[in-house]
Design an enzyme around this catalytic site. Structure first.
Site, short mmCIF file in Angstrom:
data_model
loop_
_atom_site.label_atom_id
_atom_site.label_comp_id
_atom_site.label_asym_id
_atom_site.label_seq_id
_atom_site.Cartn_x
_atom_site.Cartn_y
_atom_site.Cartn_z
N GLY A 164 22.28 33.92 32.52
CA GLY A 164 21.81 32.74 31.82
C GLY A 164 20.31 32.57 31.92
O GLY A 164 19.64 32.19 30.95
N LYS A 224 30.83 33.65 21.69
CA LYS A 224 30.43 32.65 20.71
C LYS A 224 28.97 32.74 20.33
O LYS A 224 28.10 32.89 21.17
CB LYS A 224 30.73 31.24 21.25
CG LYS A 224 32.21 30.97 21.46
CD LYS A 224 32.43 29.53 21.92
CE LYS A 224 33.92 29.23 22.08
NZ LYS A 224 34.16 27.83 22.49
N GLY A 267 26.89 38.72 33.54
CA GLY A 267 27.92 39.27 34.41
C GLY A 267 28.82 40.28 33.74
O GLY A 267 29.16 41.31 34.33
#
Length: 418
Positions: free
Chosen positions: A387, A211, A364
């Site tokens: 992140g 996204k 990841g």
């Protein structure tokens, strides 16, 4: 208020040896590792913290490790105990390693008080306590009762304002102790700080994943810095939709089309999107696929990967780059039929690194991709924080880093003899 640069964070090696001798050092590690049959299935994350542990042990510290494992939602779950991690760690360091099936309260304080110099104690999963993810200051203060100093070696959690990553280091500093970056975090700051500061050029960023909404900030932050921005994965579909193209039954975010148009306009020729796609009736194993031009996607098609022409286009761009940052796969790479694009970028990134480029991979999925392609050892730097690295590149403050001591301020603490 302008934040100090990453280089302003104090590191473990900068502490006077006298501060560490006999001191109880709270080490926040990232031992969120996969378990199989009650054993650690992949010890890579544990191994990367071993240098910091051994340094503290050699300095005569009492090393108390805190880590999370999985998402137990603030309750004890036997399948997420850190006991197997303690067994694994015991085989990796020379010092004696003990496991305490408690994570807070007097049981921890008493255990720390009884530790010998140069020994290691791993506490139970911090997320067994609801106050951890809630950033409970009371929990942080409880840990700080026994901690003389704090070391952050869990870059992957530095973007979380949790009790063990944000509250504890602040509480330790509040009582006169030091809160510093361990060796693993120091390397991350050095590498990513170079990208933020003065990257070698041409500078290329490869952004993929599902996204656009999850990576808008990093895309917009990187745009003024990069010479090439390569976008793949399902997030590219939203850009294609914004350009008026058919995306069929593919994953798209119609409500983000205006954002995509704004980025397209701001980026101009620096933004490279897929020119062809691998499509199928669904994203399922064994499905029949076709490689088509992006203008030939049909209403019944689902886009699952970038096509071979795009893979070659991206390879050419990456071969010219001096600095490369990659986060996110090019398609549904967990399904063999849609793995070729991500595998091709993995190989291209490795080739660029071998040719002298600085290649940084985070996230990841991207890390799993280079390992699956067998090229992980050829990459310049594999970040331990997907992140966290994205937030850092997007210019966001990372609570775990903000809580560390500033090297311009001298500490006044002393170790506690044991």
């Amino acid at each position: 208020m302008k934040r100090p640069p990453l280089s302003a964070r104090k590191t473990l090696q900068e502490l006077d040896a006298d501060l560490l001798r006999g001191a109880a050092v709270a080490l926040r590690a990232d031992f969120n590792v996969p378990l199989e049959g009650g054993r650690v299935a992949d010890a890579a994350r544990i191994e990367r913290t071993v240098p910091t542990i051994e340094y503290l042990v050699a300095a005569g510290s009492r090393v108390v490790i805190l880590s999370h494992l999985g998402r137990p939602a603030g309750r004890m779950r036997s399948e997420l105990t850190l006991r197997p991690v303690a067994d694994c760690l015991d085989g990796l360091v020379e010092a004696p390693v003990a496991f305490l099936p408690h994570v807070g309260g007097d049981a921890v304080r008493d255990a720390v008080a009884g530790m010998m110099r140069g020994s290691v104690l791993l506490l139970e999963n911090t997320r067994f306590l609801p106050g951890e993810t809630a950033g409970d200051p009371g929990l942080a203060a409880d840990w700080a009762r026994w901690a003389d100093h704090f070391v952050l070696d869990a870059f992957g959690t530095a973007h979380r304002a949790h009790a063990s990553t944000d509250g504890l280091p602040r509480a330790v500093r509040g009582k006169g102790g030091e809160a510093v970056a361990g060796f693993l975090v120091a390397v991350e700051l050095d590498v990513l700080g170079g990208v933020l500061g003065d990257p070698g050029r041409p500078f290329a960023a490869v952004i993929g994943g599902a996204k656009i909404s999850g990576k808008i900030d990093v895309i917009e932050a990187l745009l003024p810095r990069v010479d090439m921005l390569l976008v793949g994965g399902a997030m590219a579909n939203t850009f294609l939709l914004a350009m008026g193209m058919e995306t069929g039954g593919s994953l798209v975010e119609p409500d983000r089309a205006d954002v995509a148009r704004r980025i397209l306009e701001a980026a101009g020729p620096r933004l490279l999107l897929p020119v062809d796609c691998v499509v199928a009736a669904s994203l399922a194993p064994g499905v029949e696929t076709r490689s088509v031009d992006r203008t030939a996607v049909r209403a019944e098609d689902v886009i699952g990967d970038v096509g071979p022409v795009t893979a070659e286009l991206f390879r050419t761009c990456l071969s010219k780059a001096v600095t490369i940052v990659w986060n996110g796969p090019m398609g549904a790479f967990e399904i063999d039929a849609f793995a070729a694009g991500t595998r091709a970028v993995s190989v291209s990134a490795a080739a660029a690194a071998e040719a002298g480029a600085t290649v940084i991979i985070g996230g990841g999925d991207s890390v799993a991709a280079v390992r699956s392609a067998g090229v992980a050892s050829r990459i310049s730097h594999i970040s331990t924080g997907g992140g966290a690295s994205l937030d850092l590149l997007a210019g966001k403050a990372l609570p775990g880093l903000e809580a560390l001591s500033d090297r311009t301020r001298a500490g006044n603490s002393r170790g506690t003899e044991a």
